[in-house]
Design a protein around this motif. Sequence first.
Motif, mmCIF file in Angstrom:
data_model
loop_
_atom_site.group_PDB
_atom_site.id
_atom_site.type_symbol
_atom_site.label_atom_id
_atom_site.label_comp_id
_atom_site.label_asym_id
_atom_site.label_seq_id
_atom_site.Cartn_x
_atom_site.Cartn_y
_atom_site.Cartn_z
ATOM 1 N N VAL A 69 12.154 96.494 -14.863
ATOM 2 C CA VAL A 69 11.357 97.656 -14.447
ATOM 3 C C VAL A 69 10.411 97.264 -13.318
ATOM 4 O O VAL A 69 10.283 97.978 -12.315
ATOM 5 C CB VAL A 69 10.563 98.223 -15.649
ATOM 6 N N TYR A 70 9.757 96.115 -13.482
ATOM 7 C CA TYR A 70 8.794 95.688 -12.477
ATOM 8 C C TYR A 70 9.485 95.339 -11.154
ATOM 9 O O TYR A 70 9.034 95.756 -10.077
ATOM 10 C CB TYR A 70 8.001 94.491 -12.994
ATOM 11 N N CYS A 71 10.562 94.586 -11.229
ATOM 12 C CA CYS A 71 11.273 94.181 -10.004
ATOM 13 C C CYS A 71 11.874 95.384 -9.281
ATOM 14 O O CYS A 71 11.858 95.448 -8.041
ATOM 15 C CB CYS A 71 12.360 93.171 -10.343
ATOM 16 N N GLU A 72 12.390 96.341 -10.040
ATOM 17 C CA GLU A 72 12.966 97.535 -9.407
ATOM 18 C C GLU A 72 11.898 98.349 -8.686
ATOM 19 O O GLU A 72 12.156 98.912 -7.618
ATOM 20 C CB GLU A 72 13.682 98.395 -10.446
ATOM 21 N N MET A 126 6.658 84.712 -18.723
ATOM 22 C CA MET A 126 6.898 86.057 -18.206
ATOM 23 C C MET A 126 5.864 86.453 -17.149
ATOM 24 O O MET A 126 6.212 86.977 -16.089
ATOM 25 C CB MET A 126 6.890 87.092 -19.338
ATOM 26 N N ILE A 127 4.587 86.203 -17.435
ATOM 27 C CA ILE A 127 3.548 86.576 -16.471
ATOM 28 C C ILE A 127 3.726 85.778 -15.182
ATOM 29 O O ILE A 127 3.582 86.327 -14.078
ATOM 30 C CB ILE A 127 2.149 86.374 -17.067
ATOM 31 N N ASP A 128 4.045 84.497 -15.291
ATOM 32 C CA ASP A 128 4.246 83.676 -14.097
ATOM 33 C C ASP A 128 5.379 84.226 -13.229
ATOM 34 O O ASP A 128 5.282 84.221 -11.990
ATOM 35 C CB ASP A 128 4.558 82.230 -14.485
ATOM 36 N N LYS A 129 6.444 84.689 -13.872
ATOM 37 C CA LYS A 129 7.559 85.273 -13.115
ATOM 38 C C LYS A 129 7.118 86.527 -12.376
ATOM 39 O O LYS A 129 7.493 86.757 -11.216
ATOM 40 C CB LYS A 129 8.721 85.601 -14.059
ATOM 41 N N MET A 130 6.321 87.349 -13.033
ATOM 42 C CA MET A 130 5.838 88.574 -12.408
ATOM 43 C C MET A 130 4.879 88.263 -11.264
ATOM 44 O O MET A 130 4.880 88.948 -10.234
ATOM 45 C CB MET A 130 5.178 89.466 -13.466
ATOM 46 N N VAL A 131 4.071 87.229 -11.439
ATOM 47 C CA VAL A 131 3.153 86.813 -10.375
ATOM 48 C C VAL A 131 3.949 86.394 -9.133
ATOM 49 O O VAL A 131 3.597 86.752 -8.003
ATOM 50 C CB VAL A 131 2.248 85.663 -10.855
ATOM 51 N N VAL A 133 6.891 87.411 -8.179
ATOM 52 C CA VAL A 133 7.438 88.616 -7.552
ATOM 53 C C VAL A 133 6.348 89.361 -6.787
ATOM 54 O O VAL A 133 6.554 89.833 -5.665
ATOM 55 C CB VAL A 133 8.080 89.537 -8.613
ATOM 56 N N GLU A 134 5.156 89.459 -7.385
ATOM 57 C CA GLU A 134 4.049 90.172 -6.749
ATOM 58 C C GLU A 134 3.580 89.455 -5.483
ATOM 59 O O GLU A 134 3.261 90.106 -4.475
ATOM 60 C CB GLU A 134 2.889 90.310 -7.735
ATOM 61 N N ILE A 135 3.544 88.141 -5.530
ATOM 62 C CA ILE A 135 3.139 87.384 -4.344
ATOM 63 C C ILE A 135 4.115 87.626 -3.198
ATOM 64 O O ILE A 135 3.701 87.868 -2.051
ATOM 65 C CB ILE A 135 3.032 85.879 -4.666
ATOM 66 N N LYS A 136 5.401 87.589 -3.495
ATOM 67 C CA LYS A 136 6.390 87.868 -2.448
ATOM 68 C C LYS A 136 6.225 89.286 -1.916
ATOM 69 O O LYS A 136 6.276 89.531 -0.703
ATOM 70 C CB LYS A 136 7.810 87.674 -2.972
#
Length: 205
Positions: A69-72, A126-131, A133-136
């Motif tokens: 959901v977040y990546c999409e 999980m949070i690290d993965k989302m971070v 993606v957000e940084i990119k």
Amino acid sequence: MGENDKSTLERIHLAAKREFLSKGFKSASLRNIVKSAGVTTGAFYGYYDSKEALFEALVGKQHDTMLKVYCEAQENFARLPKEEQPKHMGDVSGACMREMLLYAYDNLEEFKLILCCSEGTRFENMIDKMVEVEIKGTHDYQEVLKQLGRPSPKLDSRLEHILITGMFKAFFELIIHEMPLCDAENYLSELREFYTAGWLKIMGQ
């Protein structure tokens, strides 16, 4: 799967959730889970070959769906015309975070397991993965601003990581503390306003 198999599996899952929520993955005892479920060790291994596989069965779908959901949402935002991105930045992220919140509340035990009890599994990051993606996404957006003639100052990478990590941890605190959903939605709205205003300031927008 027959009714007996389903009943046995449900007992294993319920016992496992109790054990993992109480002790965390690393300290949880497979022997206690099996005993609490009222099944033999042999019966357990007919379903799962390890404690890791059992934890995966409990939370794998929810973990992967949350990341999807977040990546999409990030991808959908990046596909917007460059000229449209600045005025829709808050809208897209707000809709995504609310969708994530509602999904987490529909799967509250599973996300409590992921967020509080998953050390030693693939889910603890999980949070690290989302971070990441957000940084990119932040860097891509900065490039869009540059192309629009609205360049933003270069961000210190350490500060950027701290701010983004803090944003996600604040969001997931709503779930960890199991506050009433209506309150969580209100807090989410305030968190969005707080972080959006901060990012606009830092980016000189």
